[in-house]
Design an enzyme around this catalytic site. Sequence first.
Site, PDB file in Angstrom:
ATOM      1  N   ASP A 224     -10.065 -15.812   8.465  1.00 42.69           N
ATOM      2  CA  ASP A 224      -9.512 -16.971   9.031  1.00 42.69           C
ATOM      3  C   ASP A 224      -9.422 -17.236  10.439  1.00 42.69           C
ATOM      4  O   ASP A 224      -9.250 -18.365  10.975  1.00 42.69           O
ATOM      5  CB  ASP A 224      -8.085 -17.388   8.128  1.00 42.69           C
ATOM      6  CG  ASP A 224      -8.412 -17.878   6.902  1.00 42.69           C
ATOM      7  OD1 ASP A 224      -9.116 -18.554   6.602  1.00 42.69           O
ATOM      8  OD2 ASP A 224      -7.906 -17.162   5.664  1.00 42.69           O
TER       9      ASP A 224
ATOM     10  N   ARG B  96      -0.120  -9.003  -0.422  1.00 40.57           N
ATOM     11  CA  ARG B  96      -0.083 -10.202   0.259  1.00 40.57           C
ATOM     12  C   ARG B  96       0.520 -11.220  -0.622  1.00 40.57           C
ATOM     13  O   ARG B  96       0.067 -11.267  -1.800  1.00 40.57           O
ATOM     14  CB  ARG B  96      -1.622 -10.739   0.602  1.00 40.57           C
ATOM     15  CG  ARG B  96      -1.382 -11.991   1.306  1.00 40.57           C
ATOM     16  CD  ARG B  96      -2.782 -12.514   1.888  1.00 40.57           C
ATOM     17  NE  ARG B  96      -3.720 -12.705   0.938  1.00 40.57           N
ATOM     18  CZ  ARG B  96      -5.103 -13.055   1.043  1.00 40.57           C
ATOM     19  NH1 ARG B  96      -5.393 -13.081   2.483  1.00 40.57           N
ATOM     20  NH2 ARG B  96      -5.815 -13.301   0.525  1.00 40.57           N
TER      21      ARG B  96
ATOM     22  N   ARG C 209      -5.005  -8.794  -2.793  1.00 39.34           N
ATOM     23  CA  ARG C 209      -5.088 -10.408  -2.683  1.00 39.34           C
ATOM     24  C   ARG C 209      -4.440 -10.835  -4.177  1.00 39.34           C
ATOM     25  O   ARG C 209      -4.979 -11.047  -5.030  1.00 39.34           O
ATOM     26  CB  ARG C 209      -6.350 -10.740  -2.737  1.00 39.34           C
ATOM     27  CG  ARG C 209      -7.063 -10.807  -1.319  1.00 39.34           C
ATOM     28  CD  ARG C 209      -8.363 -11.246  -1.288  1.00 39.34           C
ATOM     29  NE  ARG C 209      -9.031 -11.611  -0.127  1.00 39.34           N
ATOM     30  CZ  ARG C 209     -10.064 -10.870   0.540  1.00 39.34           C
ATOM     31  NH1 ARG C 209     -10.471  -9.668  -0.039  1.00 39.34           N
ATOM     32  NH2 ARG C 209     -10.413 -11.054   1.827  1.00 39.34           N
TER      33      ARG C 209
ATOM     34  N   CYS D  57      -7.912  -6.862   8.410  1.00 32.81           N
ATOM     35  CA  CYS D  57      -8.456  -6.604   6.999  1.00 32.81           C
ATOM     36  C   CYS D  57      -9.582  -7.732   6.601  1.00 32.81           C
ATOM     37  O   CYS D  57      -9.748  -7.991   5.396  1.00 32.81           O
ATOM     38  CB  CYS D  57      -7.140  -6.733   5.856  1.00 32.81           C
ATOM     39  SG  CYS D  57      -6.324  -8.264   6.063  1.00 32.81           S
TER      40      CYS D  57
ATOM     41  N   HIS E 178     -14.074 -17.495  -4.936  1.00 39.49           N
ATOM     42  CA  HIS E 178     -13.416 -16.757  -5.528  1.00 39.49           C
ATOM     43  C   HIS E 178     -14.341 -15.638  -6.302  1.00 39.49           C
ATOM     44  O   HIS E 178     -14.566 -14.538  -6.448  1.00 39.49           O
ATOM     45  CB  HIS E 178     -12.304 -16.843  -6.491  1.00 39.49           C
ATOM     46  CG  HIS E 178     -12.324 -18.117  -6.996  1.00 39.49           C
ATOM     47  ND1 HIS E 178     -12.025 -19.214  -6.320  1.00 39.49           N
ATOM     48  CD2 HIS E 178     -12.375 -18.400  -8.359  1.00 39.49           C
ATOM     49  CE1 HIS E 178     -11.973 -20.501  -7.208  1.00 39.49           C
ATOM     50  NE2 HIS E 178     -12.124 -20.013  -8.287  1.00 39.49           N
TER      51      HIS E 178
HETATM   52  C1  PEP Z   1      -8.774 -13.157   5.942  1.00 40.29           C
HETATM   53  O1  PEP Z   1      -8.726 -14.321   6.382  1.00 40.29           O
HETATM   54  O2  PEP Z   1      -9.515 -12.553   6.973  1.00 40.29           O
HETATM   55  C2  PEP Z   1      -8.413 -12.455   4.882  1.00 40.29           C
HETATM   56  C3  PEP Z   1      -8.449 -11.218   5.005  1.00 40.29           C
HETATM   57  O3  PEP Z   1      -8.121 -13.291   3.941  1.00 40.29           O
HETATM   58  P1  PEP Z   1      -8.971 -14.229   2.980  1.00 40.29           P
HETATM   59  O4  PEP Z   1     -10.287 -13.613   3.211  1.00 40.29           O
HETATM   60  O5  PEP Z   1      -8.248 -13.865   1.575  1.00 40.29           O
HETATM   61  O6  PEP Z   1      -8.475 -15.389   3.381  1.00 40.29           O
HETATM   62 MG    MG Z   2      -7.139 -15.343   5.126  1.00 42.28          MG
END
Ligand code: PEP
Ligand code: MG
Length: 755
Positions: free
Chosen positions: A633, A510, A474, A680, A367
Amino acid sequence: MRASLIGPRVLLRRLREVMAEPISPQDRLDKIVVLIASNMVTEVCSIYVLRSDNLLELYATEGLKREAVHLTNLCVGEGLVGTIAADAHPLNLSEAQSHPAFAYRPETGEDQFHSFLGVPILRAGRTLGVLVVQNKTQRSYNEEEVEALQTTAMVLAEMIAAGELEEIGKTGVDLDLLRPVALEGASFAEGIGLGHVVLHDPRVVVTDLIAEDSEHERTRLDEAINNLRLSVDRLLDDSKIAGSGEHRAILEAYRMFAHDRGWVRRIREALDAGLTAEAAVERVQNDTRARMMRSMDPYLRERLHDLDDLANRLLRELVGRPHGHSAGNMHRDAVIVARNMGAAELLDYQHGSVRGLILEEGAPTSHVAIVARSLGIPTVGQAENATALVEDGDAIIVDGDAGTVHLRPAADVEAAYAEKVRFRAKRQEEYQQLISQPAQTLDGAIVDLLMNAGLLVDLPNVEASGAVGIGLFRTELQFMVASRFPRMTEQRNFYAQVLDAAGSRPVTFRSIDVGGDKVLPFLRTSPEENPAMGWRAIRISLDRPSLLRTQVRALLHAAARRDLRLMFPMLTEVEEFDQARELVEAEIRHLTKFGHVVPKSLKLGAMVEVPSLVFQIDELLQRVDFISIGSNDLMQFFMAVDRGNTRVANRYDTLSVPFLRLLRQIARKADEYNVPVTLCGEIAGRPLDALALLAIGYTKLSMTPASIGPIKSMVRAVDLEDLKKTISPLIGVSDDLSDVRTELAAYAKAHRIPI
Ligand code: PEP
Ligand code: MG
């Protein structure tokens, strides 16, 4: 033995007198070697200083030939002196010439001396030189003498660090302490930062080394150790600070060391040699650090950091300085260097004056890295040993693009980077001019460029970046920087501020996406072997519905009479979306029943981040109002690469044919069902990757605000139909899978598309 009769205390007292004399640095060194030799009853005493070309130069001697001073030098690792420097460990030999590393230098005339004792001159674990005594007889130096010589070496380390010896070298080669160092790390946040080092946890620099009153020093040390133990116990008792998991384990390690009898005994022994309490702590820490750094055992090396932190805490107790960094009064061009830190700690710094961040640990998706990125702070992580190599105030360059750090950069490196910064600034100006222009391709297609956000500090960027909305908010970041669970009203006020800042632009919230590396200190979870695939995101929300319900209620209140868009992360089965929707609808019924105003419109979406969802895409698209691809992800689970592990995270290309086929399949289906799709993940903000996304049908991209300018200027140079025609065959079935990245880069070059 006479040496112990006179004792290290007397030597230290005399050294202090010599240090205070108004004489030249060379004269001072010459006096020091005479003093040590006579005090320790040795025929030779020599000082070697490490230069930036990795040679140890003889700077002063008593007993060897004087002509050899500034002439004799040895490589690190060469001869006995070089071995001591390389190992950062003393050598105590009654017959030096029979040691395999012995290297004879005729100009010194040292062949008549048999016994040899050498110690490294250390500062913060770094070797700055070597101090040697020798005798003609084959004597063996006792433990007290080794101690005395190590203590004396500390005084020399201060002399070198204070810059006293810089001017007396004859060769024009800098001392090692001033050597430019390039460190390889990993890119955590893009951008270039030039500035000066601010140590997040500043080391206490011990300048007062020699005790005036040892009894008094002993009392000070005892008091400080007591306070230290109490403060660590307090931290552990305070469950808010200690929490559970890793943070608690570190504090437990602190407690173990703080009560370690061996550690305290060694500090007391160093104090008995005539040092001040601070110097005794530093002396022992120097030895421990040098010893532990040689160890290959990663566990031990990890503990070294803890012990370093603890020694620093003890020093602060002694000098009466509060714990923590000097965020308040730092230079305007600060580059913060830390072992690691939490997102909240980074936010404590005055945002405008931070030019860069360097961490020894962490992962790009940790983070603190996400926050650094959203603040536009160039960040390099996994820069091993960075905190030990820098001094507060050193000139430094952070290259967040390449993941490198240049410490004390040479003039030409600095000039090259200054040029790079100017070039970037010029481009920023160009992007600035584009703010009011649409992201429209040459053949008239409009691309929606949205921004990712998660904190209040992001909000001014909605206006400043020219984003047409927030494509990913987020929400968990607010939870992560809080010290306790944010109440419903706090969440509501926060979401209302986000909506206010966005004005008429759409915002897609989200629902909380914790787990994996996103840890909430106040949410108790048990350790998991594979946290990325564990109890996280929607799984937690559905298992603990009160958490999701509170968040949904806060969002519904905040968006009263406005439009609300909400999506759910890490869905694996369409039923999970159904359950989440049911929860939201129940909440709306509840609020309506009690007369609350609800949003004017509500759109519920799904994040596509787990490959299984792609195989239920028809069912999914019939249920949702929109989808958003979390490509970070999705790539992680599709390719089975841990996105936080730098060893593998970049092993497979995001522009590889299989991944592009997967993304194209989703875009085609979304088109077929007429459901809006946004992407995203981080690739949306990288021009070449985004070019590929355009080619396979994506026209809504959400990214870090700093990427909007570069992506917009790319979009405005593209002929979309022509691009599609060129790229499509590359992803189709063929005997060989194409190297799409290379082909696309060539296409961009040929069509003057800035990437
Ligand atoms: C992703 O997984 O691409 C995403 C946008 O969410 P995060 O990076 O917060 O897991
Ligand atoms: Mg993600």
